[in-house]
Write a protein that holds these residues in place. Structure first.
Motif, PDB file in Angstrom:
ATOM      1  N   UNK A 158      20.206 -17.474   7.002  1.00 29.70           N
ATOM      2  CA  UNK A 158      19.730 -16.887   5.758  1.00 29.70           C
ATOM      3  C   UNK A 158      18.950 -17.927   4.960  1.00 29.70           C
ATOM      4  N   UNK A 159      17.946 -17.460   4.263  1.00 30.34           N
ATOM      5  CA  UNK A 159      17.150 -18.334   3.404  1.00 30.34           C
ATOM      6  C   UNK A 159      16.670 -17.528   2.209  1.00 30.34           C
ATOM      7  N   UNK A 160      16.861 -18.058   1.013  1.00 32.03           N
ATOM      8  CA  UNK A 160      16.405 -17.381  -0.201  1.00 32.03           C
ATOM      9  C   UNK A 160      14.890 -17.528  -0.305  1.00 32.03           C
ATOM     10  N   UNK A 161      14.203 -16.432  -0.504  1.00 31.35           N
ATOM     11  CA  UNK A 161      12.742 -16.409  -0.496  1.00 31.35           C
ATOM     12  C   UNK A 161      12.167 -17.407  -1.496  1.00 31.35           C
ATOM     13  N   UNK A 162      11.246 -18.226  -1.019  1.00 34.07           N
ATOM     14  CA  UNK A 162      10.482 -19.109  -1.881  1.00 34.07           C
ATOM     15  C   UNK A 162      11.078 -20.473  -2.146  1.00 34.07           C
ATOM     16  N   UNK A 163      12.335 -20.689  -1.779  1.00 36.33           N
ATOM     17  CA  UNK A 163      12.985 -21.951  -2.140  1.00 36.33           C
ATOM     18  C   UNK A 163      12.335 -23.140  -1.430  1.00 36.33           C
ATOM     19  N   UNK A 164      12.178 -23.055  -0.135  1.00 37.12           N
ATOM     20  CA  UNK A 164      11.557 -24.159   0.592  1.00 37.12           C
ATOM     21  C   UNK A 164      10.085 -24.323   0.207  1.00 37.12           C
ATOM     22  N   UNK A 165       9.409 -23.205   0.010  1.00 35.68           N
ATOM     23  CA  UNK A 165       7.990 -23.277  -0.334  1.00 35.68           C
ATOM     24  C   UNK A 165       7.761 -23.944  -1.693  1.00 35.68           C
ATOM     25  N   UNK A 166       8.660 -23.684  -2.633  1.00 37.65           N
ATOM     26  CA  UNK A 166       8.507 -24.236  -3.987  1.00 37.65           C
ATOM     27  C   UNK A 166       9.084 -25.642  -4.122  1.00 37.65           C
ATOM     28  N   UNK A 167       9.789 -26.112  -3.112  1.00 35.66           N
ATOM     29  CA  UNK A 167      10.435 -27.436  -3.190  1.00 35.66           C
ATOM     30  C   UNK A 167      10.174 -28.228  -1.913  1.00 35.66           C
ATOM     31  N   UNK A 168       8.945 -28.215  -1.441  1.00 38.13           N
ATOM     32  CA  UNK A 168       8.598 -28.880  -0.188  1.00 38.13           C
ATOM     33  C   UNK A 168       8.914 -30.372  -0.223  1.00 38.13           C
ATOM     34  N   UNK A 169       8.615 -31.019  -1.354  1.00 43.11           N
ATOM     35  CA  UNK A 169       8.843 -32.463  -1.434  1.00 43.11           C
ATOM     36  C   UNK A 169      10.313 -32.798  -1.286  1.00 43.11           C
ATOM     37  N   UNK A 210      22.849 -25.420   3.175  1.00 43.07           N
ATOM     38  CA  UNK A 210      22.532 -24.926   4.511  1.00 43.07           C
ATOM     39  C   UNK A 210      21.905 -26.020   5.368  1.00 43.07           C
ATOM     40  N   UNK A 211      21.026 -26.803   4.775  1.00 46.09           N
ATOM     41  CA  UNK A 211      20.410 -27.912   5.499  1.00 46.09           C
ATOM     42  C   UNK A 211      21.484 -28.896   5.956  1.00 46.09           C
ATOM     43  N   UNK A 212      22.422 -29.243   5.068  1.00 45.31           N
ATOM     44  CA  UNK A 212      23.460 -30.223   5.393  1.00 45.31           C
ATOM     45  C   UNK A 212      24.388 -29.709   6.489  1.00 45.31           C
ATOM     46  N   UNK A 213      24.747 -28.441   6.426  1.00 45.09           N
ATOM     47  CA  UNK A 213      25.597 -27.867   7.474  1.00 45.09           C
ATOM     48  C   UNK A 213      24.902 -27.931   8.834  1.00 45.09           C
ATOM     49  N   UNK A 269      43.250 -16.204   7.295  1.00 43.98           N
ATOM     50  CA  UNK A 269      42.437 -17.064   8.155  1.00 43.98           C
ATOM     51  C   UNK A 269      41.194 -16.284   8.579  1.00 43.98           C
ATOM     52  N   UNK A 270      40.025 -16.849   8.304  1.00 45.27           N
ATOM     53  CA  UNK A 270      38.780 -16.139   8.590  1.00 45.27           C
ATOM     54  C   UNK A 270      37.796 -17.060   9.293  1.00 45.27           C
ATOM     55  N   UNK A 271      36.992 -16.454  10.159  1.00 42.77           N
ATOM     56  CA  UNK A 271      35.839 -17.145  10.727  1.00 42.77           C
ATOM     57  C   UNK A 271      34.649 -16.814   9.836  1.00 42.77           C
ATOM     58  N   UNK A 272      34.200 -17.814   9.100  1.00 37.58           N
ATOM     59  CA  UNK A 272      33.162 -17.618   8.086  1.00 37.58           C
ATOM     60  C   UNK A 272      31.818 -18.081   8.643  1.00 37.58           C
ATOM     61  N   UNK A 273      30.789 -17.249   8.564  1.00 37.16           N
ATOM     62  CA  UNK A 273      29.471 -17.691   9.012  1.00 37.16           C
ATOM     63  C   UNK A 273      28.989 -18.887   8.191  1.00 37.16           C
ATOM     64  N   UNK A 274      28.449 -19.872   8.859  1.00 36.82           N
ATOM     65  CA  UNK A 274      27.896 -21.011   8.121  1.00 36.82           C
ATOM     66  C   UNK A 274      26.797 -20.541   7.177  1.00 36.82           C
ATOM     67  N   UNK A 275      26.100 -19.474   7.527  1.00 36.33           N
ATOM     68  CA  UNK A 275      25.023 -18.957   6.680  1.00 36.33           C
ATOM     69  C   UNK A 275      25.531 -18.451   5.343  1.00 36.33           C
ATOM     70  N   UNK A 276      26.838 -18.170   5.247  1.00 37.25           N
ATOM     71  CA  UNK A 276      27.400 -17.654   4.004  1.00 37.25           C
ATOM     72  C   UNK A 276      28.103 -18.725   3.169  1.00 37.25           C
ATOM     73  N   UNK A 277      27.995 -19.965   3.563  1.00 38.58           N
ATOM     74  CA  UNK A 277      28.597 -21.042   2.778  1.00 38.58           C
ATOM     75  C   UNK A 277      27.600 -21.489   1.711  1.00 38.58           C
ATOM     76  N   UNK A 278      28.001 -21.363   0.468  1.00 37.33           N
ATOM     77  CA  UNK A 278      27.163 -21.725  -0.670  1.00 37.33           C
ATOM     78  C   UNK A 278      27.326 -23.192  -1.036  1.00 37.33           C
ATOM     79  N   UNK A 279      28.559 -23.692  -0.902  1.00 38.21           N
ATOM     80  CA  UNK A 279      28.861 -25.069  -1.293  1.00 38.21           C
ATOM     81  C   UNK A 279      30.146 -25.470  -0.596  1.00 38.21           C
ATOM     82  N   UNK A 280      30.287 -26.762  -0.283  1.00 36.95           N
ATOM     83  CA  UNK A 280      31.548 -27.251   0.280  1.00 36.95           C
ATOM     84  C   UNK A 280      31.825 -28.639  -0.269  1.00 36.95           C
ATOM     85  N   UNK A 281      33.088 -29.007  -0.247  1.00 38.69           N
ATOM     86  CA  UNK A 281      33.560 -30.170  -0.976  1.00 38.69           C
ATOM     87  C   UNK A 281      32.884 -31.471  -0.568  1.00 38.69           C
ATOM     88  N   UNK A 282      32.587 -31.636   0.706  1.00 37.12           N
ATOM     89  CA  UNK A 282      32.020 -32.900   1.182  1.00 37.12           C
ATOM     90  C   UNK A 282      30.516 -33.002   0.982  1.00 37.12           C
TER      91      UNK A 282
END
Length: 280
Positions: free
Chosen positions: A41-52, A177-180, A240-253
């Motif tokens: 998953x990718x939110x529309x426009x995020x990468x395009x507006x933050x290329x640097x 998502x990039x870090x995962x 106990x759930x198998x969570x898609x990495x695409x649905x992780x918004x934030x994680x502690x590390x």
């Protein structure tokens, strides 16, 4: 242990809006089928507006270096110096409103996910992923109920919308998502996570699969942990759930310093999850 208890058996309400910003139909995004067979998953426009920013990330040899790049980029773009996270002095001696930041929202969520900060985070999920919340200070069976009205009032409060807060969260999700994909779970589609609950007031029963395996509709944003022992501290029933990495918004590390550091917490986009239920 048998799951009956207080799980709701009422027909689940509509899952969300007909459109979103991630290009996957909202009913599919919320479904058990997606959670078991996800796509990126990718939110529309995020990468395009933050290329640097993403170019800087690609040059980062470690997650720590990437986190430093993220911190510097967010501070520069959104003027998030430490004194601006809460209050800052004006030249006339008064106090001006703090610049809202994603860290301030996490702080409020850490105290209470039904807080105004929690409403803003749930509102961001609704805006970007299309999913309605199912609980905020009480179950939300339909629009127009008191819990829905409280949610709408708090998510739209100007207190947290004075510094492009949704855009901050968009970039944070993109970084997560990039870090995962780069460092934490490269090539993995799922993570096994746990959530402790004492009752099922915040969860809607969708289907019983087996005695200890059920499909539960999670809130549109929900906390999990990667450590079962930590989940034990939050309730006698462990999901106990198998969570898609695409649905992780934030994680502690993800970041070296943040308000959710102590519980190895994962913030996860909700929907219908098949979970194993065990008793502490």
């Amino acid at each position: 242990m048998t799951v009956t208890a207080r799980a709701s058996t009422a027909p689940p309400p509509a899952v969300g809006h007909s459109t979103n910003l991630v290009g996957v139909p909202t009913p599919l995004l919320a479904s058990r089928a997606f959670n078991e067979h996800p796509v990126p998953l990718s939110i529309a426009g995020v990468r395009e507006m933050n290329r640097s920013f993403f170019t800087m990330l690609d040059d980062s040899p470690t997650l720590a270096d990437a986190a430093e790049a993220f911190h510097k980029y967010m501070a520069a773009v959104f003027d998030l110096e430490p004194e601006q996270h809460e209050t800052a002095r004006r030249t006339d001696g008064g106090v001006r409103r703090f610049r809202s930041s994603y860290l301030r929202l996490f702080k409020g969520w850490g105290y209470d996910n039904n807080s105004p900060e929690g409403a803003v985070l749930k509102g961001w999920v609704e805006s970007r992923f299309g999913l309605f919340p199912t609980f905020h200070k009480g179950p939300i069976p339909a629009m127009g109920c008191k819990a829905w009205a409280d949610y709408i009032s708090e998510k739209m409060s100007s207190r947290f919308h004075n510094n492009s807060i949704y855009v901050q969260l968009d970039i944070m999700y993109g970084f997560c998502q990039w870090a995962l994909n780069r460092f934490v779970a490269p090539g993995e589609s799922h993570l096994t996570l746990w959530r402790g609950v004492n009752d099922y007031d915040e969860h809607q029963m969708v289907e019983r699969l087996e005695k200890r395996r059920v499909v539960i509709r999670m809130n549109n944003l929900v906390s999990f942990t990667s450590e079962r022992e930590i989940a034990d501290c939050f309730g006698d029933n462990i999901l106990e759930a198998r969570v898609p990495t695409a649905k992780v918004v934030f994680f502690s590390r993800l970041l070296p310093v943040h308000p959710l550091k102590g519980e190895d917490e994962f913030l996860v986009i909700g929907g219908d999850y098949a979970v194993n239920v065990s008793y502490f």
